[in-house]
Design an enzyme around this catalytic site. Structure first.
Site, PDB file in Angstrom:
ATOM      1  N   GLU A 264      18.081  38.512  50.155  1.00 58.88           N
ATOM      2  CA  GLU A 264      19.487  38.830  50.397  1.00 58.88           C
ATOM      3  C   GLU A 264      19.649  39.812  51.560  1.00 58.88           C
ATOM      4  O   GLU A 264      20.336  40.828  51.457  1.00 58.88           O
ATOM      5  CB  GLU A 264      20.137  39.369  49.120  1.00 58.88           C
ATOM      6  CG  GLU A 264      20.106  38.348  47.996  1.00 58.88           C
ATOM      7  CD  GLU A 264      20.844  38.773  46.733  1.00 58.88           C
ATOM      8  OE1 GLU A 264      20.948  39.976  46.480  1.00 58.88           O
ATOM      9  OE2 GLU A 264      21.308  37.875  46.012  1.00 58.88           O
TER      10      GLU A 264
ATOM     11  N   GLU B  17      26.957  42.446  34.860  1.00 55.57           N
ATOM     12  CA  GLU B  17      27.514  41.839  36.074  1.00 55.57           C
ATOM     13  C   GLU B  17      28.193  40.507  35.787  1.00 55.57           C
ATOM     14  O   GLU B  17      29.302  40.260  36.257  1.00 55.57           O
ATOM     15  CB  GLU B  17      26.386  41.659  37.104  1.00 55.57           C
ATOM     16  CG  GLU B  17      26.826  40.934  38.359  1.00 55.57           C
ATOM     17  CD  GLU B  17      25.717  40.800  39.398  1.00 55.57           C
ATOM     18  OE1 GLU B  17      24.606  41.347  39.198  1.00 55.57           O
ATOM     19  OE2 GLU B  17      25.958  40.134  40.423  1.00 55.57           O
TER      20      GLU B  17
ATOM     21  N   ASP C  13      19.939  34.388  38.139  1.00 58.83           N
ATOM     22  CA  ASP C  13      20.450  35.736  38.402  1.00 58.83           C
ATOM     23  C   ASP C  13      21.272  36.263  37.229  1.00 58.83           C
ATOM     24  O   ASP C  13      22.500  36.335  37.337  1.00 58.83           O
ATOM     25  CB  ASP C  13      21.306  35.719  39.682  1.00 58.83           C
ATOM     26  CG  ASP C  13      21.635  37.114  40.160  1.00 58.83           C
ATOM     27  OD1 ASP C  13      21.016  38.067  39.658  1.00 58.83           O
ATOM     28  OD2 ASP C  13      22.508  37.249  41.024  1.00 58.83           O
TER      29      ASP C  13
HETATM   30  C1  GCV Z   1      21.118  44.610  44.013  1.00 52.73           C
HETATM   31  C2  GCV Z   1      22.420  39.750  42.521  1.00 52.73           C
HETATM   32  C3  GCV Z   1      23.503  40.797  42.548  1.00 52.73           C
HETATM   33  C4  GCV Z   1      23.250  41.791  43.672  1.00 52.73           C
HETATM   34  C5  GCV Z   1      21.865  42.409  43.455  1.00 52.73           C
HETATM   35  C6  GCV Z   1      20.838  41.286  43.452  1.00 52.73           C
HETATM   36  C7  GCV Z   1      19.443  41.800  43.173  1.00 52.73           C
HETATM   37  O1  GCV Z   1      22.492  38.940  43.644  1.00 52.73           O
HETATM   38  O2  GCV Z   1      24.739  40.175  42.682  1.00 52.73           O
HETATM   39  O3  GCV Z   1      24.244  42.760  43.631  1.00 52.73           O
HETATM   40  O4  GCV Z   1      21.565  43.342  44.442  1.00 52.73           O
HETATM   41  O5  GCV Z   1      21.161  40.363  42.450  1.00 52.73           O
HETATM   42  O6  GCV Z   1      19.058  41.776  42.027  1.00 52.73           O
HETATM   43  O7  GCV Z   1      18.771  42.196  44.094  1.00 52.73           O
END
Ligand code: GCV
Length: 642
Positions: A269, A372, A344
């Site tokens: 990411e 989340e 996720d």
């Molecule tokens: C910390 C998901 C979440 C992100 C998070 C990522 C991760 O994509 O939406 O906010 O980033 O996981 O675990 O690295």
């Protein structure tokens, strides 16, 4: 007049102190806690940690005396032995064991169960919180206010009184459930955390948490030396880069001799990583491991990597593709940390097959305490049943540690929703002993939090907690649907979500694949992406075959016609409608129950907060059902079944 105002003010303050805002979590003393001080006898060397054990018992134990015995030959690790009796005795081979034993004794008392002998050792050596807190005070996926660390209140080797008070609660709370490690900052890490000024602040926190047995770790941005202007590259094979990390480790350990190590999100990411220089994850992790090794530090390397190298590959397969062939190449002080599911933190996922594919590298599981994708801090969703489900597939014995993405913030009650505290509690209890039942943990939490033994409250509320995660799955994405959340904030539904400028793996339509032929993601080897192949043979066979694939994973692994006949005898479309309705009906029933039957048992402020949030949850559940079913209806061409 002045006097009246003064009297009112005093009354207000008295009420404010009395009202339970949840800030002491499950350690809030009951109203009938005794004013007297228990006598604590210690056999062994006094330390900062034994002093804490003593303090907890002195103020919390209702009997007259407790004995603490430090006996190095007892071979209890961080565990303890409790002997009930007129003078209960806690034996441990470490001072931390005595602290854990003290909390265990106090737990027995708080639960109102007869004191009994017990001998316990933690199942996982590493029981860790991962805070996704940013240095600017925001918290990624945090739903309970700003960061708890308050960097601006730490200076000149000390911290503000307010922060000290707050962190005392944090530390006690964690120690009470056996958490022994904390990563202070977000895995999307700012390189600035490794600068001298922040490291001095980290030292203050580490010194403060140490007596509670909590070791501090940091998330490290792999590109730090370059980003901080010390090197031209962050290539792990570059000598200058290696020297920079070696010097950084030396600097950190001079400040914090028991520093735990680095948690790293690399090439994921948008984060930098060894892949930027055509190096492998092993090259990257091992470079850091070499720097930390002289001090006993660890590298915790995340396998949550997708995108860059695997364009077009099913996202849930990418961790195995990326890491399996590197197994055996990691240094001994590297641990691979993987989320429980391959996507996720969805409300339900099958377990992540990486746990079947790594055999030589120590592995940790990463669970998400912050909700989340599970209603954030607005839905009552008790997560222990979900985590227990994971352990049905992945043996705790195969893991060296467990991490939970924290749900803490600076709101008075730390977690937002009063019931979200239960997830922090459950995480810690399962980290100590993953074989405890979710029911028992719920009950423990309820009794300690709300100070009631009344079965008319405890039994139904425990059932409410136990059913809440399944309800969330049902009103959001039943039968194996996944990732149909609104972009970015991941709160409400967006089944039509698609943005050409985003990676496909972020788009809900990529995951449900609804069309007039049917719905679901074909991951079979026969006709789909072949993701089932990554599972060990027994699971592979079960998921691959429609006749054996459990309903809850059906649309995760298969694309099926709307008219497909389910085990229930209904069509897929009908069952989808029923499941969505079941989820909503669950919230309706429990919202009614809460409003009508619980008020007399708990503090008004807490009660009202839960009541208001349940109403909100109900509105959200209806929105999820209506949005999703109306969307899918365009493809199924059938009426919504009631
Ligand atoms: C910390 C998901 C979440 C992100 C998070 C990522 C991760 O994509 O939406 O906010 O980033 O996981 O675990 O690295």
């Amino acid at each position: 007049m002045k006097k009246t105002i003064f009297l009112f003010l005093n009354l207000f303050l008295a009420l404010a102190v009395y009202a339970d805002d949840g800030h002491l979590l499950w350690l809030q003393p009951s109203e009938d806690a005794r004013a007297t001080t228990a006598r604590v006898l210690l056999q062994g060397q006094e330390s900062a940690t034994t002093a804490l054990a003593r303090q907890e018992l002195e103020r919390g134990w209702n009997g007259s005396q407790v004995s603490l015995v430090l006996d190095a030959s007892a071979r209890l690790g961080d565990g303890y032995r409790l002997s009930a009796g007129n003078t209960p005795t806690i034996t441990a081979s470490s001072d931390l064991g005595l602290l854990y034993g003290s909390f265990a004794l106090l737990r027995q008392q708080a639960l109102g169960i007869p004191l009994h002998d017990a001998e316990e050792r933690p199942a996982f050596a590493l029981r860790m919180l991962n805070h996704w807190d940013n240095l600017d005070g925001s918290v990624e996926r945090g739903y309970a206010g700003k960061s708890i660390w308050k960097w601006e209140e730490i200076a000149d080797g000390g911290m503000s009184e307010a922060l000290r008070e707050r962190l005392t609660i944090y530390a006690r709370t964690n120690a009470s459930i056996g958490i022994n490690a904390t990563v202070l900052n977000n895995v999307n890490a700012s390189p600035r955390i490794l600068t001298d000024s922040y490291l001095r602040k980290v030292k203050v926190i580490a010194d403060f948490l140490r007596p509670y047995g909590i070791r501090v770790y940091l998330s490290a941005n792999f590109g730090s030396p370059k980003a901080l202007g010390a090197t031209k590259t962050a290539d792990p094979l570059d000598k200058k880069v290696q020297r920079w990390w070696t010097a950084k480790a030396k600097e950190i350990y001079a400040l914090i001799p028991d520093f735990g190590g680095f948690l790293v999100k690399a090439n994921s990411e948008g984060q930098p990583g060894p892949g930027d220089y055509n190096r492998s994850h092993a090259d990257g992790a091992n470079m850091l491991a070499v720097a930390l090794k002289p001090y006993g530090g660890q590298v915790i390397w995340r396998s949550f990597v997708y995108g860059a190298n695997h364009k077009g590959e099913d996202r849930v397969m990418q961790a195995v593709s990326e890491f399996a062939h590197l197994d055996g190449q990691f240094a001994a002080n590297v641990t691979l940390q993987s989320k429980n599911g391959p996507l996720d933190f969805q409300p339900r996922e099958p377990y992540a097959p990486i746990f079947d594919n790594i055999h030589c590298t120590p592995q940790m599981v990463e669970l998400q305490i912050t909700q989340e994708y599970l209603g954030q801090s607005r839905h009552l969703t008790y997560l222990a049943p979900m985590w227990k489900e994971f352990f049905q597939f992945v043996s705790p014995d195969s893991l060296s540690g467990i991490a939970g993405v924290a749900n803490t913030g600076d709101e008075a009650n730390w977690c937002g929703h009063p019931f979200s505290q239960a997830n922090w509690y459950a995480f810690g209890r399962l980290a100590w002993n993953p074989r405890l039942s979710a029911e028992m943990i719920a009950r423990e939490w309820l009794v300690q939090t709300f100070h009631t033994q009344d079965a008319r409250f405890l039994e139904p509320v425990q059932r409410m907690m136990m059913g809440s995660r399944e309800a969330c799955v049902n009103y959001m994405m039943p039968l194996g649907l996944h990732h149909i959340f609104k972009f970015d904030h991941h709160y409400g539904p967006e089944p039509d979500g698609f943005k050409a400028e985003y990676p496909l793996e972020w788009c809900p339509v990529y995951y449900h694949k609804a069309d007039t032929a049917g719905v679901g993601f074909d991951r079979t080897q026969a006709t789909g992406t072949g993701a089932t192949r990554q599972y060990r043979s027994d699971c592979q066979a079960v998921y691959e075959d429609l006749r054996t694939c459990p309903d809850e994973y059906l649309l995760w692994f298969h694309h099926l016609p709307w008219t497909y006949t389910m085990r229930s005898g209904h069509t897929l479309w009908q069952d989808l409608c029923y499941k969505y309705n079941e989820g909503v009906a669950w919230v309706e029933a429990w919202r009614y129950f809460w409003a009508s039957s619980t008020r007399q048992y708990i503090d008004d402020e807490q009660w009202l907060k839960v009541d208001t949030l349940l109403q909100h949850q109900l509105e959200n559940a209806r929105e999820w059902r209506d949005t999703c079913l109306n969307y899918f209806k365009q493809f199924s061409h059938q009426e919504i079944a009631q």
